[in-house]
Design a protein around this motif. Structure first.
Motif, PDB file in Angstrom:
ATOM      1  N   HIS A   8       8.951   2.462   4.910  1.00  0.00           N
ATOM      2  CA  HIS A   8       9.839   2.474   5.761  1.00  0.00           C
ATOM      3  C   HIS A   8      10.664   1.154   5.953  1.00  0.00           C
ATOM      4  CE1 HIS A   8      11.885   4.540   9.080  1.00  0.00           C
ATOM      5  NE2 HIS A   8      11.585   3.613   9.856  1.00  0.00           N
ATOM      6  N   SER A   9      10.233   0.458   7.047  1.00  0.00           N
ATOM      7  CA  SER A   9      11.071  -0.954   6.979  1.00  0.00           C
ATOM      8  C   SER A   9       9.809  -2.079   6.935  1.00  0.00           C
ATOM      9  CB  SER A   9      11.830  -1.104   8.153  1.00  0.00           C
ATOM     10  OG  SER A   9      12.801  -0.370   8.068  1.00  0.00           O
ATOM     11  N   THR A  10       8.605  -1.947   6.928  1.00  0.00           N
ATOM     12  CA  THR A  10       7.369  -2.912   7.006  1.00  0.00           C
ATOM     13  C   THR A  10       7.358  -3.573   5.624  1.00  0.00           C
ATOM     14  OG1 THR A  10       6.290  -0.990   8.149  1.00  0.00           O
ATOM     15  CG2 THR A  10       5.000  -2.942   7.917  1.00  0.00           C
ATOM     16  N   VAL A  11       7.292  -4.860   6.059  1.00  0.00           N
ATOM     17  CA  VAL A  11       7.052  -5.812   4.920  1.00  0.00           C
ATOM     18  C   VAL A  11       5.905  -7.036   5.450  1.00  0.00           C
ATOM     19  CG1 VAL A  11       8.436  -7.498   3.405  1.00  0.00           C
ATOM     20  CG2 VAL A  11       9.513  -5.418   4.236  1.00  0.00           C
ATOM     21  N   HIS A  12       5.346  -7.005   4.439  1.00  0.00           N
ATOM     22  CA  HIS A  12       4.153  -8.102   4.453  1.00  0.00           C
ATOM     23  C   HIS A  12       4.415  -9.154   3.382  1.00  0.00           C
ATOM     24  CE1 HIS A  12       0.045  -9.964   4.125  1.00  0.00           C
ATOM     25  NE2 HIS A  12       0.073  -9.469   5.546  1.00  0.00           N
ATOM     26  N   GLY A  28       0.891   6.732  11.731  1.00  0.00           N
ATOM     27  CA  GLY A  28       1.631   7.702  12.050  1.00  0.00           C
ATOM     28  C   GLY A  28       3.028   7.736  11.025  1.00  0.00           C
ATOM     29  N   ASN A  29       3.074   7.096  10.177  1.00  0.00           N
ATOM     30  CA  ASN A  29       4.013   6.899   9.144  1.00  0.00           C
ATOM     31  C   ASN A  29       3.848   7.663   7.929  1.00  0.00           C
ATOM     32  OD1 ASN A  29       6.006   6.142   7.172  1.00  0.00           O
ATOM     33  ND2 ASN A  29       5.935   3.900   7.472  1.00  0.00           N
ATOM     34  N   SER A  33       2.017   2.610   3.263  1.00  0.00           N
ATOM     35  CA  SER A  33       0.703   2.376   2.475  1.00  0.00           C
ATOM     36  C   SER A  33      -0.311   1.610   3.406  1.00  0.00           C
ATOM     37  CB  SER A  33       1.216   1.407   1.381  1.00  0.00           C
ATOM     38  OG  SER A  33       0.309   0.976   0.393  1.00  0.00           O
ATOM     39  N   GLY A  34      -1.583   1.858   3.335  1.00  0.00           N
ATOM     40  CA  GLY A  34      -2.496   0.999   3.646  1.00  0.00           C
ATOM     41  C   GLY A  34      -2.844   1.697   5.382  1.00  0.00           C
ATOM     42  N   LYS A  35      -3.759   0.815   5.922  1.00  0.00           N
ATOM     43  CA  LYS A  35      -3.953   1.192   7.241  1.00  0.00           C
ATOM     44  C   LYS A  35      -3.808   0.082   8.228  1.00  0.00           C
ATOM     45  CE  LYS A  35      -7.456   4.591   6.127  1.00  0.00           C
ATOM     46  NZ  LYS A  35      -8.953   5.158   6.317  1.00  0.00           N
ATOM     47  N   ALA A  36      -3.535   0.175   9.401  1.00  0.00           N
ATOM     48  CA  ALA A  36      -3.026  -0.909  10.077  1.00  0.00           C
ATOM     49  C   ALA A  36      -4.306  -1.706  10.509  1.00  0.00           C
ATOM     50  CB  ALA A  36      -2.503  -0.402  11.437  1.00  0.00           C
ATOM     51  N   ASP A  37      -5.536  -1.131  10.506  1.00  0.00           N
ATOM     52  CA  ASP A  37      -6.742  -2.033  10.788  1.00  0.00           C
ATOM     53  C   ASP A  37      -7.043  -2.909   9.937  1.00  0.00           C
ATOM     54  OD1 ASP A  37      -7.901  -0.047   9.363  1.00  0.00           O
ATOM     55  OD2 ASP A  37      -9.095   0.920  10.677  1.00  0.00           O
ATOM     56  N   SER A  38      -6.640  -2.681   8.744  1.00  0.00           N
ATOM     57  CA  SER A  38      -6.907  -3.705   7.509  1.00  0.00           C
ATOM     58  C   SER A  38      -5.791  -4.734   7.184  1.00  0.00           C
ATOM     59  CB  SER A  38      -7.123  -2.729   6.327  1.00  0.00           C
ATOM     60  OG  SER A  38      -5.840  -2.160   5.857  1.00  0.00           O
ATOM     61  N   ILE A  39      -4.746  -4.627   7.998  1.00  0.00           N
ATOM     62  CA  ILE A  39      -3.733  -5.710   7.830  1.00  0.00           C
ATOM     63  C   ILE A  39      -3.928  -7.026   8.429  1.00  0.00           C
ATOM     64  CG2 ILE A  39      -1.105  -5.880   7.931  1.00  0.00           C
ATOM     65  CD1 ILE A  39      -0.711  -3.227   7.320  1.00  0.00           C
ATOM     66  N   GLN A  40      -3.761  -8.261   7.703  1.00  0.00           N
ATOM     67  CA  GLN A  40      -4.074  -9.495   8.197  1.00  0.00           C
ATOM     68  C   GLN A  40      -2.667 -10.139   8.418  1.00  0.00           C
ATOM     69  OE1 GLN A  40      -6.890 -10.740   9.316  1.00  0.00           O
ATOM     70  NE2 GLN A  40      -7.875  -8.629   8.522  1.00  0.00           N
TER      71      GLN A  40
END
Length: 231
Positions: A8-12, A28-29, A33-40
């Motif tokens: 979507h528009s999410t960039v790390h 819910g997207n 890619s990935g899970k919110a509880d693993s993102i730092q």
């Protein structure tokens, strides 16, 4: 520096010293890619208040202690929840520890739905980041507007994230014009193929960029760009 597209528009962005997360919409997207509880994250940067851009901002900020940076009204919304925030306004910039951040205009809307009522969350914005010798522009959700020329004239845009989904934002034709006006050296399309209404061909868009002498990459969620590729 590692710049990862998460859907979507999410960039790390991982500079090595700091981790920046832009518009986290992971839970819910269907394209995430990935899970919110693993993102730092050390900082969470928000372009506007719609749920598909702030969906995971609060839980990630609580878990990581990240500071939320956004337009004043949106920052205040999260500050009232006890989170650490910085609220800027359009045209304003600030030298954060990771680099300078500036908010630019964006033509869109911004609100949060609470118990069936839409609450105004300030004006939408784009984000210009100057860090580690690179300038990155995340347009957020926006229509095409002529001041994109000014953004490109005032600084060299090494990498631009531009929405191409149409319906809610620019479509591919207007995004191509935006890329030209910005004089962007590299472009990554965002905000498309997440829902049925915004289905687009990212590879076709990249080919039209190439025909105009602009480098582009249609990243799949989880794919990344190294800063060395932008030099």
């Amino acid at each position: 520096m590692k710049i990862t597209y998460l859907g979507h528009s999410t960039v790390h962005i991982d500079t090595g010293d700091y981790k920046l997360l832009i518009d986290p919409f992971i839970t819910g997207n269907p394209s995430s890619s990935g899970k919110a509880d693993s993102i730092q994250a050390d900082y969470i940067l928000l372009t506007h208040g719609h749920s598909d851009h702030i969906g995971d901002a609060e839980p990630i900020a609580r878990r990581t202690g990240a500071e939320i940076v956004a337009i004043v009204e949106l920052a205040n919304y999260f500050a009232n929840k006890g989170l650490k925030t910085s609220g800027l306004n359009l045209g304003g910039s600030f030298p954060f520890p990771f680099g300078r951040l500036r908010l630019t205009p964006a033509l869109h809307t911004s609100s949060i739905e609470v118990e069936g009522t839409n609450i105004y969350m300030g004006v939408p914005a784009g984000i210009v980041l100057e860090l580690d010798g690179l300038t990155i522009y995340h347009a957020g959700d926006t229509a095409l507007f002529s001041d994109m020329k000014l953004i490109g004239e005032r600084r060299r845009i090494d990498l631009a994230f531009l929405p191409i989904g149409d319906y809610f934002t620019m479509g591919p034709e207007d995004a191509l014009t935006a890329a030209k006006w910005l004089q962007a050296r590299h472009v990554v399309p965002i905000h498309y193929n997440t829902f049925g209404l915004i289905q687009q061909d990212g590879d076709l868009f990249v080919r039209t960029l190439k025909e105009s002498g602009i480098q582009g990459r249609a990243l799949m969620p989880g794919e990344f760009i190294q800063s060395s590729e932008l030099e």
